[in-house]
Design a protein around this motif. Structure first.
Motif, PDB file in Angstrom:
ATOM      1  N   SER A 111       0.827  -1.209   0.000  1.00  0.00           N
ATOM      2  CA  SER A 111       0.000   0.000   0.000  1.00  0.00           C
ATOM      3  C   SER A 111       0.859   1.256   0.000  1.00  0.00           C
ATOM      4  O   SER A 111       0.376   2.349  -0.280  1.00  0.00           O
ATOM      5  CB  SER A 111      -0.928   0.008   1.226  1.00  0.00           C
ATOM      6  OG  SER A 111      -0.167  -0.057   2.427  1.00  0.00           O
ATOM      7  N   ASP A 112       2.151   1.114   0.288  1.00  0.00           N
ATOM      8  CA  ASP A 112       3.083   2.232   0.291  1.00  0.00           C
ATOM      9  C   ASP A 112       3.688   2.378  -1.107  1.00  0.00           C
ATOM     10  O   ASP A 112       4.305   1.440  -1.624  1.00  0.00           O
ATOM     11  CB  ASP A 112       4.180   1.986   1.325  1.00  0.00           C
ATOM     12  CG  ASP A 112       5.178   3.126   1.399  1.00  0.00           C
ATOM     13  OD1 ASP A 112       4.968   4.038   2.203  1.00  0.00           O
ATOM     14  OD2 ASP A 112       6.166   3.103   0.629  1.00  0.00           O
ATOM     15  N   ALA A 113       3.534   3.542  -1.727  1.00  0.00           N
ATOM     16  CA  ALA A 113       3.980   3.748  -3.108  1.00  0.00           C
ATOM     17  C   ALA A 113       5.486   3.551  -3.267  1.00  0.00           C
ATOM     18  O   ALA A 113       5.952   3.000  -4.268  1.00  0.00           O
ATOM     19  CB  ALA A 113       3.578   5.134  -3.590  1.00  0.00           C
ATOM     20  N   GLN A 114       6.252   4.006  -2.296  1.00  0.00           N
ATOM     21  CA  GLN A 114       7.706   3.875  -2.388  1.00  0.00           C
ATOM     22  C   GLN A 114       8.128   2.413  -2.302  1.00  0.00           C
ATOM     23  O   GLN A 114       8.996   1.950  -3.059  1.00  0.00           O
ATOM     24  CB  GLN A 114       8.370   4.695  -1.290  1.00  0.00           C
ATOM     25  CG  GLN A 114       9.867   4.888  -1.478  1.00  0.00           C
ATOM     26  CD  GLN A 114      10.429   5.898  -0.505  1.00  0.00           C
ATOM     27  OE1 GLN A 114      10.198   5.818   0.696  1.00  0.00           O
ATOM     28  NE2 GLN A 114      11.186   6.856  -1.011  1.00  0.00           N
ATOM     29  N   GLN A 115       7.511   1.680  -1.385  1.00  0.00           N
ATOM     30  CA  GLN A 115       7.815   0.257  -1.280  1.00  0.00           C
ATOM     31  C   GLN A 115       7.394  -0.491  -2.543  1.00  0.00           C
ATOM     32  O   GLN A 115       8.089  -1.406  -3.002  1.00  0.00           O
ATOM     33  CB  GLN A 115       7.121  -0.345  -0.056  1.00  0.00           C
ATOM     34  CG  GLN A 115       7.682   0.131   1.266  1.00  0.00           C
ATOM     35  CD  GLN A 115       7.046  -0.565   2.456  1.00  0.00           C
ATOM     36  OE1 GLN A 115       6.195  -1.445   2.311  1.00  0.00           O
ATOM     37  NE2 GLN A 115       7.445  -0.163   3.651  1.00  0.00           N
ATOM     38  N   LEU A 146      19.186  -2.535  -2.436  1.00  0.00           N
ATOM     39  CA  LEU A 146      18.928  -1.758  -3.644  1.00  0.00           C
ATOM     40  C   LEU A 146      19.276  -0.302  -3.433  1.00  0.00           C
ATOM     41  O   LEU A 146      19.129   0.232  -2.331  1.00  0.00           O
ATOM     42  CB  LEU A 146      17.457  -1.880  -4.058  1.00  0.00           C
ATOM     43  CG  LEU A 146      16.908  -3.288  -4.297  1.00  0.00           C
ATOM     44  CD1 LEU A 146      16.124  -3.763  -3.085  1.00  0.00           C
ATOM     45  CD2 LEU A 146      16.038  -3.329  -5.540  1.00  0.00           C
ATOM     46  N   ARG A 147      19.729   0.337  -4.494  1.00  0.00           N
ATOM     47  CA  ARG A 147      20.022   1.764  -4.491  1.00  0.00           C
ATOM     48  C   ARG A 147      19.172   2.438  -5.562  1.00  0.00           C
ATOM     49  O   ARG A 147      18.999   1.900  -6.655  1.00  0.00           O
ATOM     50  CB  ARG A 147      21.493   2.030  -4.816  1.00  0.00           C
ATOM     51  CG  ARG A 147      22.487   1.204  -4.016  1.00  0.00           C
ATOM     52  CD  ARG A 147      22.627   1.653  -2.595  1.00  0.00           C
ATOM     53  NE  ARG A 147      23.663   0.890  -1.894  1.00  0.00           N
ATOM     54  CZ  ARG A 147      23.833   0.900  -0.597  1.00  0.00           C
ATOM     55  NH1 ARG A 147      23.048   1.644   0.163  1.00  0.00           N
ATOM     56  NH2 ARG A 147      24.791   0.174  -0.033  1.00  0.00           N
ATOM     57  N   LYS A 148      18.668   3.624  -5.258  1.00  0.00           N
ATOM     58  CA  LYS A 148      17.862   4.354  -6.226  1.00  0.00           C
ATOM     59  C   LYS A 148      18.769   5.176  -7.132  1.00  0.00           C
ATOM     60  O   LYS A 148      19.567   5.993  -6.673  1.00  0.00           O
ATOM     61  CB  LYS A 148      16.871   5.270  -5.497  1.00  0.00           C
ATOM     62  CG  LYS A 148      15.785   5.842  -6.394  1.00  0.00           C
ATOM     63  CD  LYS A 148      14.754   6.597  -5.564  1.00  0.00           C
ATOM     64  CE  LYS A 148      13.604   7.087  -6.423  1.00  0.00           C
ATOM     65  NZ  LYS A 148      12.581   7.793  -5.614  1.00  0.00           N
ATOM     66  N   LEU A 177      15.384   3.048   3.381  1.00  0.00           N
ATOM     67  CA  LEU A 177      16.308   3.706   4.296  1.00  0.00           C
ATOM     68  C   LEU A 177      16.968   4.923   3.643  1.00  0.00           C
ATOM     69  O   LEU A 177      16.775   5.193   2.452  1.00  0.00           O
ATOM     70  CB  LEU A 177      17.391   2.719   4.726  1.00  0.00           C
ATOM     71  CG  LEU A 177      16.904   1.409   5.372  1.00  0.00           C
ATOM     72  CD1 LEU A 177      18.031   0.403   5.411  1.00  0.00           C
ATOM     73  CD2 LEU A 177      16.360   1.673   6.759  1.00  0.00           C
ATOM     74  N   ASP A 178      17.765   5.625   4.420  1.00  0.00           N
ATOM     75  CA  ASP A 178      18.591   6.728   3.923  1.00  0.00           C
ATOM     76  C   ASP A 178      17.798   7.770   3.149  1.00  0.00           C
ATOM     77  O   ASP A 178      18.190   8.209   2.065  1.00  0.00           O
ATOM     78  CB  ASP A 178      19.729   6.190   3.044  1.00  0.00           C
ATOM     79  CG  ASP A 178      20.670   5.257   3.805  1.00  0.00           C
ATOM     80  OD1 ASP A 178      20.722   5.374   5.041  1.00  0.00           O
ATOM     81  OD2 ASP A 178      21.330   4.430   3.171  1.00  0.00           O
ATOM     82  N   GLY A 179      16.653   8.154   3.693  1.00  0.00           N
ATOM     83  CA  GLY A 179      15.860   9.193   3.060  1.00  0.00           C
ATOM     84  C   GLY A 179      15.278   8.800   1.717  1.00  0.00           C
ATOM     85  O   GLY A 179      15.013   9.663   0.874  1.00  0.00           O
ATOM     86  N   GLY A 180      15.090   7.516   1.515  1.00  0.00           N
ATOM     87  CA  GLY A 180      14.475   7.051   0.274  1.00  0.00           C
ATOM     88  C   GLY A 180      15.446   6.760  -0.847  1.00  0.00           C
ATOM     89  O   GLY A 180      15.034   6.635  -2.001  1.00  0.00           O
TER      90      GLY A 180
END
Length: 219
Positions: free
Chosen positions: A81-85, A197-199, A153-156
């Protein structure tokens, strides 16, 4: 069939993650077989047919991932339900699909895998893919991927993803002889994976490392 284990040294990651035969996730319902088109018997030794994933996120143009009907990769409850996840889940799913597509296509230098990996992740993925292609084997059968658990983590900008696979009906097949092999009868078919993972600057969640533990999936 498990993906090669890599010790994760980042102190921020406390969760743990492995891929198919000698090779995990948690959230909504996405249990249908993954984009399968036409490859019948013997198709595992040829390049898979084209089909884009229905869950590919919008934005930057993602590569089209191809899988044959001889290998069914399914993702169970692969939603949040979380868009970022959910964005993490979407890209992690495509990286895994790309890896198996590369094995089936006999292509360790797959551009699709490179798209979803950091430089360090790409090196690990290539080693895993070559563990099949160097032996002239492909993958067939069914591989459920399930129980995903995401922490951002780390501010997204960084994420960890734990998930499980069940190799009970997943096999390797020798391209020349046709010999099919699975895990030994006394080997636990479930493998737990932890992916870091890294963005990227484009907003793509890329695999930086994968760690696996056979028999460590939650019951």
């Amino acid at each position: 069939m498990a993906r090669s284990a890599l010790t994760i040294t980042a102190a921020t990651f406390t969760a743990t993650a492995a891929l198919l035969l000698t090779a995990c996730g948690g959230g909504g319902d996405d249990s249908a077989p993954d984009d399968i088109e036409g490859a019948g018997a013997g198709a595992s030794s040829s390049a898979p047919s084209a089909s884009a994933s229905s869950s590919t996120p919008p934005g930057v143009e993602r590569p089209v991932i191809k899988l044959p009907g001889s290998f069914q990769l399914t993702f169970e409850d692969w939603t949040s339900s979380d868009a970022q996840q959910q964005a993490v889940l979407n890209d992690a799913k495509e990286e895994l699909r790309a890896g198996y597509a590369a094995i089936i296509a006999n292509d360790p230098d797959s551009a699709a895998v490179a798209f979803y990996d950091t430089d360090s992740g790409r090196s690990q993925s290539k080693k895993w893919i070559k563990s099949y292609t160097d032996k002239n084997v492909t993958v067939i059968g069914k591989l459920p991927v399930f129980d995903p658990r995401v922490t951002v983590l780390d501010g997204g900008t960084t994420a960890s993803l734990g998930y499980c696979t069940d190799e009970s009906e997943a096999y390797t097949k020798h391209r020349k002889t046709g010999k099919v092999e699975g895990n030994p009868a006394d080997m636990d078919p479930e493998v737990y994976y932890l992916v870091t993972l890294r963005k990227s600057s484009q907003g793509v969640w890329q695999n930086a490392s994968v760690r696996s533990e056979r028999g460590e999936c939650a019951k």
